[in-house]
Each structure stands twice: as C-alpha cells, then as structure tokens.
Scaffold this motif. Sequence first.
Motif, short mmCIF file in Angstrom:
data_model
loop_
_atom_site.label_atom_id
_atom_site.label_comp_id
_atom_site.label_asym_id
_atom_site.label_seq_id
_atom_site.Cartn_x
_atom_site.Cartn_y
_atom_site.Cartn_z
N GLU A 38 0.82 -1.19 0.00
CA GLU A 38 0.00 0.00 0.00
C GLU A 38 0.87 1.26 0.00
O GLU A 38 1.94 1.30 0.60
N SER A 73 -14.06 5.71 3.57
CA SER A 73 -13.59 4.36 3.84
C SER A 73 -14.55 3.32 3.26
O SER A 73 -15.76 3.54 3.20
N GLY A 75 -14.93 0.50 4.71
CA GLY A 75 -15.24 -0.39 5.82
C GLY A 75 -16.71 -0.70 5.97
O GLY A 75 -17.09 -1.81 6.37
N GLU A 85 -6.23 -0.75 1.52
CA GLU A 85 -7.11 0.27 2.10
C GLU A 85 -6.69 1.69 1.75
O GLU A 85 -7.55 2.55 1.53
N SER A 88 -8.01 2.60 -1.64
CA SER A 88 -9.41 2.24 -1.91
C SER A 88 -10.36 3.21 -1.22
O SER A 88 -10.20 3.51 -0.03
#
Length: 534
Positions: A38, A73, A75, A85, A88
């Motif tokens: 990442e 997020s 999530g 993450e 994204s």
Amino acid sequence: MIRPTPRRFLRVIVPALVLALGASACTSGTSGLGSVAERPSSVPGPSAAPGSSIDPADGTLARFYGQQIAWGSCGEFLPDGQYPEQRSRCGRLTVPVDYAKPDGATASIAMFRLGASGDRRGVLLTDPGGPGGSGVDFMGSAAGQFADLEIGKRFDIIGFDPRGVGRSTPAIRCRSDAERDRVRATDWVDTSPAGIDAVQKRNASVGAECAQKLGKDFLAHVGTADVVRDMDVMRGALRADQLNYLGYSYGTRIGAAYAEQFPTRVRAMINDGAVDPAADPIADVVAQNAGFQRAFERFAVDCASMPQCALGTDPTKVTARYQQLVRSLIGRPARTTDPRGLTYADAITGTGQALYTRTLWRYLRDGLAQLSTGRGDTLLRLADLYEGRDRSGRYDNSADAFTAIRCVDGPAITDRAALDKLDVTLRASAPFRDDGRGSGRGAADECAYWPVPPTSTPHRIDAKGLPTTVVLSTTDDPATPYEAGVSLADQLRARLMTFKGTQHTASFEGVECLDAPLTRYLVDLTLPAVGTTC
C-alpha cells in the motif's frame, strides 16, 4: 423438468470460494499477479472540470451529472475485505429511478474506487457479470491484484453495484432466506400437469412478491437500459469526458448497450465473455446448456485421468455415471454436516458452479467422490456459493436481482409448444443435467408472469461513432459461447481476440499473451493484432 442454465455469477471470484470451502490451497482467478504494497497516503480522486461532463442535451439532469461523490472508507461496504485500504475509497452516486421523471424518486448506487498510483490516464469502469453480480464485491476481491498491474497504476478502477444490486438502494430483495431454503429443498422434477402447474405457480409468486415489496415503478426501471444511463451519470460525476470499460459476461451486455447509446463517450472498451444482444432467446439458452455439457465432458476426461475419480476411467461413460450419482438424490438428499442435506437440484447447481473455471474442478472432483460415499458437503457449498448463501444461512440479493433484471431485459418464452420443445431440446443438449423424467412438457419461468413489461428486446447493436474496441472470446466458454463473442465483435466492429480454453472469461488472469496487448490497448489505445489467439 430440466431448467435452463441461467447466466448468473459468470465472473467467478475464486477468493470467495476459499472462505466458502475452507480450503487453504486454492489460488485466485487472477493467480500469479502477486500482492501489492500500500502507498503511504491515499490517492486523490479525479480533478473537477466543471461543465465538461454535463450532458448538454438534457439540462434537467445537470444536478445528477454534476454531483460530488463523497468518497470515504470502504469499511461500511467491505468490513472484512483484503483490498489495499490506502488506495481504496467507497461512495454513493444518486440517480433518478425514472429518467423521464428526474424530479421523482431516486436510487443510490454503491461504488468502489481503486485509485491510480502512477501517471493517471483516466477512469476504468468494471462490471463482473450477472445480472445481479456486485461490482463492489468484485473489486473488494480483485483490487489487491489489479493494484500492481499497469492498469492499476494508470487508471482509477471503479466497481459499482448496478441499481437494485448488492449495496445499492433500493435493493431488489423479494424472498426471505427461509423461502429460498424451502425452494431449494424441492427437486422440481415432476413433469405431470400437476407438477408443471406447481412450478409455474411458484414462478408467478416471485414477481408478485417483488412488486409487493418494491413497487412496479421501481421494478420497471432495473434493466440494462437504465443501468447504462446510470453509467453515464457516473462518468459525469467522475469528471470524465470519456469512459474506459472492462465488462465480463453480462457486463458485456451493459458495455454494448452503453456503446450503442453513448458511442462518442467511449475511449476504450473490453468485452470479455460476450453475451450476444441479437441472439434469439431460445437458441441462446440451448447454446449455453450445450456449452456446459462440453465443459462437463472436459472435466470428466480430466477427472478420469486421476486416481479414484467417482466417474470412472472411461470417458464415454462419465455422463451416465454422473446421472446415476445425482439421480439417486431425487427424494433422498445426501447427508451433510448442514441439516439441509444435498438435494438433486443443489447437486446440479453445485456442478454448474464448478464448471465455470478449471480452478474449481478439484472441488467438483472431491464433491463427487464424497457423493459416491453418501455425503454431499462440498457440492452443497458449491451450490451455496452460486445461490449467494453464507454459512449463517443469509442470502445476498443476487438471485432476486438476477431475475428482476433478466425479466425486463428481454421477452419471456410463453408459447406452450415452444416451452415443451425447449424442455426436450435442453435434455438432449445437456444430458448431464437431465433428471431422466422428461415427458415433453416444459414450464414457463418467472419472466412469463413478471408484473412489468420488458424495456429491451434482442437486436443488433448500432453504435455509429464508436471507436474500435476489443472483444475477447474463449473457445470452450461454458456460459457464453465463443460464437457470441464473434457476433458481438461484428456488431461493434471491434477487434476480436481468441483464447483457447475451457473457462468463463480470461482477461487479466495472468495469461501474458492476453494481458500484455489488452494493457497496451487500455493505456495507449494500441489495438491487439488482427487474429490474436492465445
């Protein structure tokens, strides 16, 4: 009666199967692509170019085209995802339910964005197929693999849940989990007049339940014709003058429809595992069932070459042996750890799921070996994967969405003589799926009783002004015949690529012969060589 194999979940996301089967050695459908490190900070979204992406022909839609997507997020959408993450982001797009009534009800489209990590060339929209497949789930599984590819460095790659699908709202959810389990617990093999009537009553009830829970106004606008309008609003909200598109399976129908309606707004487009928009519905379903039979026979040859294959070692007898195994389940489900047991219908469904890709053949081989000892756990899990049921007994809405979208995307088969002939033809074209109880009677499916009319009809695509795009077709694709890709390429005047294999879709799965030219095409618009075959 034998049920036509539907085009559903055609882009197999193998990492989901790892969870479903509890396997430790399964590799993903994009195996060999590697993991991604990442980046230290998130990649910003596309910069705004006010006015450039608004549809000048219809100012009443300006508030939709000009909206700002609140990226945040992922999530909430994918709490257990394995995506990178920091690159994204997820958000929602607002679209009108009825484009003729832009001031009326709206729908919310769930979106996933993997930000470009290098010299950004634009936006690449993806669709994994279905209808009813979640683009958010697809990107949640594939983003980590896309991220390290050149296209992941050069494009913001977008997955979205089409209207009514997945996390988009309103969501098409018509039947309860208990209702789904009850339907699957029945074999539906009675071809007497009473048996046909029972099937048709069940099929009619699906549309009635959808209309009651969602309303006819929304059901009338869940088809591809409206999805492509949503895609163009998405283009505007992403501040892109033109789109790049990668569509798999049913996603090729979306791609072709977008190309027809908005040909000059396409920069590049790859359609992989093509649905032929001009195909006759009856001929289409027969061709698909024949494709699954060919895939089954290739699986059987592979199985016969290994020790302890439940189908035996004689390839000429494998279909008969398979029939013997699964027909024994009619009225007598096999024992499973799950109290439901394995029904005949689920054995057929689980087998079909495994035939989409060679990656799943090992599970089918293991499942048939289990079945020969009276156990059905692996085949049941394969069937659950197809049906969208998790271990807690909760179904996603993909099956209801599949039915609702399919039923407004084309005409239903309602002629009694045609239905009866189709039942006979399907048994001959896919004998591994024949329950042995044919009587020359066929049942009308859910679309014959659907409460709203179709919004599309089969036709040849006319996309004047479309740049040269690419169609990839696989020679022994079980779900979308090779010839469908040839036809779509002809209609779009696209460059046809051929992959020799027995699987459904093939791009960006680690086949260098395919991926290298497809990458060059997306990045700098260099078309693959004429006649490229891998």
